[in-house]
Design an enzyme around this catalytic site. Sequence first.
Site, PDB file in Angstrom:
ATOM      1  N   ASP A  26       0.859  -1.188   0.000  1.00  0.00           N
ATOM      2  CA  ASP A  26       0.000   0.000   0.000  1.00  0.00           C
ATOM      3  C   ASP A  26       0.892   1.234   0.000  1.00  0.00           C
ATOM      4  OD1 ASP A  26      -1.924   1.922   0.415  1.00  0.00           O
ATOM      5  OD2 ASP A  26      -2.246   1.421   2.528  1.00  0.00           O
ATOM      6  N   ASN A  28      -0.596   4.542  -0.455  1.00  0.00           N
ATOM      7  CA  ASN A  28      -1.345   5.766  -0.155  1.00  0.00           C
ATOM      8  C   ASN A  28      -2.155   5.688   1.139  1.00  0.00           C
ATOM      9  OD1 ASN A  28      -3.249   4.008  -1.015  1.00  0.00           O
ATOM     10  ND2 ASN A  28      -4.274   5.386  -2.431  1.00  0.00           N
ATOM     11  N   ASP A  30      -4.428   3.564   2.416  1.00  0.00           N
ATOM     12  CA  ASP A  30      -5.844   3.190   2.539  1.00  0.00           C
ATOM     13  C   ASP A  30      -6.022   1.724   2.932  1.00  0.00           C
ATOM     14  OD1 ASP A  30      -5.086   1.959   0.209  1.00  0.00           O
ATOM     15  OD2 ASP A  30      -6.581   2.928  -1.063  1.00  0.00           O
ATOM     16  N   ASP A  34      -1.445  -1.136  -4.033  1.00  0.00           N
ATOM     17  CA  ASP A  34      -1.684  -0.367  -5.262  1.00  0.00           C
ATOM     18  C   ASP A  34      -0.464  -0.435  -6.176  1.00  0.00           C
ATOM     19  OD1 ASP A  34       0.119   1.531  -4.062  1.00  0.00           O
ATOM     20  OD2 ASP A  34      -1.577   2.224  -2.844  1.00  0.00           O
ATOM     21  N   ASP A 103      -3.947  -9.830 -15.811  1.00  0.00           N
ATOM     22  CA  ASP A 103      -5.049 -10.782 -15.739  1.00  0.00           C
ATOM     23  C   ASP A 103      -6.108 -10.322 -16.729  1.00  0.00           C
ATOM     24  OD1 ASP A 103      -6.792 -12.801 -14.521  1.00  0.00           O
ATOM     25  OD2 ASP A 103      -5.508 -12.561 -12.755  1.00  0.00           O
ATOM     26  N   ASP A 205      -8.304 -15.705 -17.326  1.00  0.00           N
ATOM     27  CA  ASP A 205      -9.175 -16.249 -16.293  1.00  0.00           C
ATOM     28  C   ASP A 205     -10.119 -17.297 -16.884  1.00  0.00           C
ATOM     29  OD1 ASP A 205     -10.013 -15.695 -13.432  1.00  0.00           O
ATOM     30  OD2 ASP A 205     -11.944 -15.348 -14.396  1.00  0.00           O
ATOM     31  N   GLU A 268      -5.848 -20.087 -17.242  1.00  0.00           N
ATOM     32  CA  GLU A 268      -6.337 -20.788 -16.054  1.00  0.00           C
ATOM     33  C   GLU A 268      -7.309 -21.871 -16.511  1.00  0.00           C
ATOM     34  OE1 GLU A 268      -8.725 -20.155 -11.842  1.00  0.00           O
ATOM     35  OE2 GLU A 268      -9.361 -19.089 -13.631  1.00  0.00           O
ATOM     36  N   HIS A 330      -4.008 -17.283  -5.678  1.00  0.00           N
ATOM     37  CA  HIS A 330      -4.949 -16.586  -4.806  1.00  0.00           C
ATOM     38  C   HIS A 330      -6.233 -17.367  -4.535  1.00  0.00           C
ATOM     39  CE1 HIS A 330      -6.214 -15.958  -8.858  1.00  0.00           C
ATOM     40  NE2 HIS A 330      -7.357 -15.437  -8.450  1.00  0.00           N
ATOM     41  N   ASP A 331      -6.395 -18.510  -5.198  1.00  0.00           N
ATOM     42  CA  ASP A 331      -7.598 -19.326  -4.981  1.00  0.00           C
ATOM     43  C   ASP A 331      -7.319 -20.570  -4.147  1.00  0.00           C
ATOM     44  OD1 ASP A 331      -9.181 -17.654  -6.637  1.00  0.00           O
ATOM     45  OD2 ASP A 331      -8.496 -18.721  -8.436  1.00  0.00           O
TER      46      ASP A 331
HETATM   47  C1  GLC Z   1     -10.828 -17.447 -11.421  1.00  0.00           C
HETATM   48  C2  GLC Z   1     -10.091 -16.566 -10.455  1.00  0.00           C
HETATM   49  C3  GLC Z   1     -10.895 -16.452  -9.198  1.00  0.00           C
HETATM   50  C4  GLC Z   1     -12.216 -15.806  -9.554  1.00  0.00           C
HETATM   51  C5  GLC Z   1     -12.920 -16.596 -10.642  1.00  0.00           C
HETATM   52  C6  GLC Z   1     -14.041 -15.809 -11.249  1.00  0.00           C
HETATM   53  O1  GLC Z   1     -10.940 -18.739 -10.960  1.00  0.00           O
HETATM   54  O2  GLC Z   1      -8.820 -17.084 -10.222  1.00  0.00           O
HETATM   55  O3  GLC Z   1     -10.242 -15.727  -8.212  1.00  0.00           O
HETATM   56  O4  GLC Z   1     -13.030 -15.746  -8.418  1.00  0.00           O
HETATM   57  O5  GLC Z   1     -12.070 -16.885 -11.718  1.00  0.00           O
HETATM   58  O6  GLC Z   1     -13.533 -14.768 -12.027  1.00  0.00           O
END
Ligand code: GLC
Length: 541
Positions: A26, A28, A30, A34, A103, A205, A268, A330-331
């Site tokens: 971060d 700024n 908040d 960023d 992404d 994605d 993905e 991140h999933d």
């Molecule tokens: C992909 C992303 C995930 C998101 C999903 C819907 O699986 O990695 O984080 O929630 O798509 O866009």
Amino acid sequence: MTKQPAGHLWWQRGVIYQIYPRSFQDSNGDGVGDLRGIRSRLDYLVDLGIDAIWLSPIFPSPMADFGYDVADYCDIHPLFGTLADFDALVADAHRRNLKVILDFVPNHTSDQHPWFIESRSSRDNPKRDWYIWRDPAPDGGPPNNWLSYFGGSAWEYDATTGQYYLHLFLKEQPDLNWRNPQVQAAMLDVMRFWLDRGVDGFRVDVMWLMIKDAQFRDNPPNPAWKPGMMPHMRILEAWSADQPEVHQIVAMMRRVLDSYDERMMVGEIYLPYDRLMHYYGTPESPEAHLPFNFALVLLPWDAHTIAQTIAAYEALLPPHGWPNWVLGNHDQPRIASRVGEAQARVAAMLLLTLRGTPTMYYGDEIGMRNVPIPPDRVQDPFEKNVPGEGHGRDPQRTPMQWDASEYAGFSKVQPWLPLADDYRQRNVAAQRNAPHSMLSLYRRLLTLRRSEPALSIGSYQAIAVEGDDTARQSVLAFVREVNGCRFLVALNFASHPARLSLTTIGEGTIALSTHLDRGGSTVQGDLELRADEGVIIALAP
Ligand code: GLC
């Protein structure tokens, strides 16, 4: 002897590092990361030794799914900065020889995207067919039995026009209709917009979901479904995923990339290998450069399973396909939480020595773990929709732990997600000069990988391990080779010692141990691996 054969591109040799922008730095005050924050940490990434950063979505978005609900594909969310900040980030990254991957979320937009606002306004709106609208079933219910990944039906009734629209994720994420040529053209233009700005590639994605059955047939039930599995798995995605027509779309995207210089896309795709391989396309009609290979994320952590999986992957890979491996994103739960700290070091060595492009997840290089999230601080819509079933993804999205100061050097204020309890001990500053830290291991691995082409672009050969019981059951071993330069990688998945026989493999010098303490020692005859130890051995010619 030349070590570096020609003909490999940056995304084949290099290492990708995923940044979750909300949680990296971060700038700024908040509490949310960023672009200026990321810019200020580029030297850290150079020092770490990665080659490319992939940024999870940074576009304007109501944040129903934290940016995976895009309301404008060609701008930057004010939370993250401006287009000028983005350009500055790309320029700074490129000056440091770092590539930038964005992404791209083509399957769905936000329900606040102007296209959807138009589309839902009337049945005869010119954008009506940009999304997937269907009449109710005869009983007034949803058009078919398809389920959303985030729980419940994949169809939402819209009273204004008396039809349902499809959303494979949240109802705030309506699916685009990729059968419509205008949608195709508009989305390919989005790619060009960013490519013209200098972006080096895209992580696409949910690539395998982009096209659905033209007849919207019901999906069959899944006999293997058990409570605890993801809610949409109650049915098999026979008609809502991995449809043959998806390949034309991916090939179209690829043609856009190929009209530029050395750009790439990684898709993905959660599919078994036999299906996954189709996403490479054919030599005549290439598709994704790298269809993500999630096996290491999804499989049980044992040497046998992983050895068999590597063999299957290598065997199924088409001749024009370049491999890749992933340990976390991140999933998915963090690797250090999944396999424990000691094995997370073995996992790091595996990721960075297998044949194929590795993708690292921010914070794994310091052994960050899933952070328990108190109920009143839950952010992830998946957890909110299906609470308490363990699907929540906040634990792996917590702020990067830079130092021991208040808020871990991530921010000057309380961050959007809680920090790990142990951040004062587990952080970049504490590990930077600690010779045995996870960060030191990652840096050493990345340095070695960069200096030894055998480890990035070399051939892969599995080794049938000989030795004691532990060695045979729990050690994974392979040789990487280029131009006669050979490395043996031997990884002990057990928490007790193993003895391997090297008589059929040869002798050599330890280039690196996960324990970071016996580099330079020679091995001959037998190799003793300690509990949870992996080694890379430079084999004598
Ligand atoms: C992909 C992303 C995930 C998101 C999903 C819907 O699986 O990695 O984080 O929630 O798509 O866009």
